[in-house]
Design an enzyme around this catalytic site. Structure first.
Site, PDB file in Angstrom:
ATOM      1  N   SER A 154       0.832  -1.197   0.000  1.00 12.60           N
ATOM      2  CA  SER A 154       0.000   0.000   0.000  1.00 12.60           C
ATOM      3  C   SER A 154       0.874   1.258   0.000  1.00 12.60           C
ATOM      4  CB  SER A 154      -0.957  -0.051   1.196  1.00 12.60           C
ATOM      5  OG  SER A 154      -1.959   0.929   1.107  1.00 12.60           O
ATOM      6  N   ASP A 247      -9.737  -3.768  -5.294  1.00  7.21           N
ATOM      7  CA  ASP A 247      -8.985  -2.638  -4.743  1.00  7.21           C
ATOM      8  C   ASP A 247      -9.037  -1.478  -5.737  1.00  7.21           C
ATOM      9  OD1 ASP A 247      -7.189  -0.891  -3.607  1.00  7.21           O
ATOM     10  OD2 ASP A 247      -5.480  -2.272  -3.658  1.00  7.21           O
ATOM     11  N   HIS A 277      -8.087  -4.835  -0.916  1.00  9.49           N
ATOM     12  CA  HIS A 277      -6.904  -4.180  -0.368  1.00  9.49           C
ATOM     13  C   HIS A 277      -6.703  -4.634   1.084  1.00  9.49           C
ATOM     14  CE1 HIS A 277      -4.015  -0.804  -0.575  1.00  9.49           C
ATOM     15  NE2 HIS A 277      -4.240  -0.686   0.722  1.00  9.49           N
TER      16      HIS A 277
END
Length: 304
Positions: A154, A247, A277
């Site tokens: 991320s 995501d 995610h």
């Protein structure tokens, strides 16, 4: 298609039990750490806390290493958490899961400075310094410096990609690999979420505010902020890029892998079909998440 039934049931339970957002950064940090704390912590042969030298002071770090008498490949890992949240301790279960999946690869998880106290470029400066410190201390840590790269999930994936860009050409060619796990690589705007096929409600992402805290006025089109916009990716480290099907960051991650390939840079794409995610820590709760982590480990082994 929608999500796998087992995984979907887990996600419904997870969202139902989620705590309300914190009113302050400190609240959000405590909530984030509490959310990760129950995750299982797979065994790793060697786990050792370290201190690396950063540009503004010490950087706490943690080494996860297989039991091997010979130098092993390594990855310097930067945790997620929207740049503002997370640390080495809270992401310990995630890095352990990755280390178990990758096998004969060492991981060094790093605490970088975080906004709002330390906005861009401080986290990136720390990421670059951490990689340089780890490779300089490779013999002490039991690593092969020629097979040591950067990694992150991320926000940490953005830092890893940006560090690989800044380090291009250094240390005999820079990092050996960049492992980008559902990374944010285009920070010009928060991506819009599509309607969820299973009706899951993730609530507001708050990503616009997070980006403001991280950038603090920096130009989001700078390649060290948005690696997707690098004018020429040639010569960057080979990559393993992992995505999650549901995501909102997936399109930019896939576009980055495609840009690397078009420039002649090897880029393996691990597709997290049916996942969201943040799936790295969920392998003990849903088989599909465990399979994706195993696929990431196999791609890392093949690349290093």
């Amino acid at each position: 298609m929608g999500r796998d039934p087992e995984y979907l049931a887990f996600m419904r339970r997870r969202l139902a039990a989620a705590a309300p957002p914190g009113r302050t950064i400190a609240d959000a940090r405590r909530r984030h750490a509490a959310d990760l704390a129950p995750l299982p912590r797979p065994g790793v042969a060697v786990v050792e806390d370290l201190t690396l030298r950063g540009p503004a002071g010490p950087l706490p770090a943690r080494l996860y290493r297989p039991a091997s008498a010979r130098p092993v490949p390594g990855l310097v890992y930067f945790h997620g958490g929207g740049w503002t949240l997370g640390d080495v301790e809270s992401y310990d279960p995630v890095v352990r899961a990755l280390a178990a999946a990758a096998g004969e690869v060492a991981w060094v998880s790093v605490d970088y400075r975080r906004p709002p106290e330390h906005p861009f470029p401080a986290p990136l400066d720390d990421a670059v310094a951490a990689y340089e410190q780890v490779t300089a201390r490779a013999a002490e840590l039991g690593l092969d410096p020629a097979r040591t790269g950067v990694a992150g999930d991320s926000a940490g994936g953005q830092l890893a990609a940006a560090a690989a860009l800044r380090l291009r050409g250094r240390h005999g060619g820079g990092p050996a690999l960049q492992v980008l796990l559902y990374p944010a690589v285009d920070l010009r705007a928060a991506p819009a979420a599509a309607p969820d096929p299973d009706g899951l409600d993730f609530g507001p992402s708050g990503l616009d505010r997070i980006l403001r805290l991280y950038l603090a006025g920096a130009d989001p089109a700078r390649p060290e902020v948005s690696p997707l916009l690098v004018p020429d990716p040639a010569g960057l480290a080979p990559a393993v890029v992992a995505t999650a099907e549901y995501d909102p960051l997936r399109p930019q991650a896939e576009a980055y892998a495609a840009r690397l390939r078009a420039a002649g840079v090897p880029a393996a794409l691990v597709t997290g079909t049916g996942l969201d995610h943040g799936f790295l820590g969920w392998g003990s709760y849903a088989r599909r998440a465990a399979e994706a982590v195993a696929e990431i480990g196999a791609a890392v082994r093949a690349a290093l």
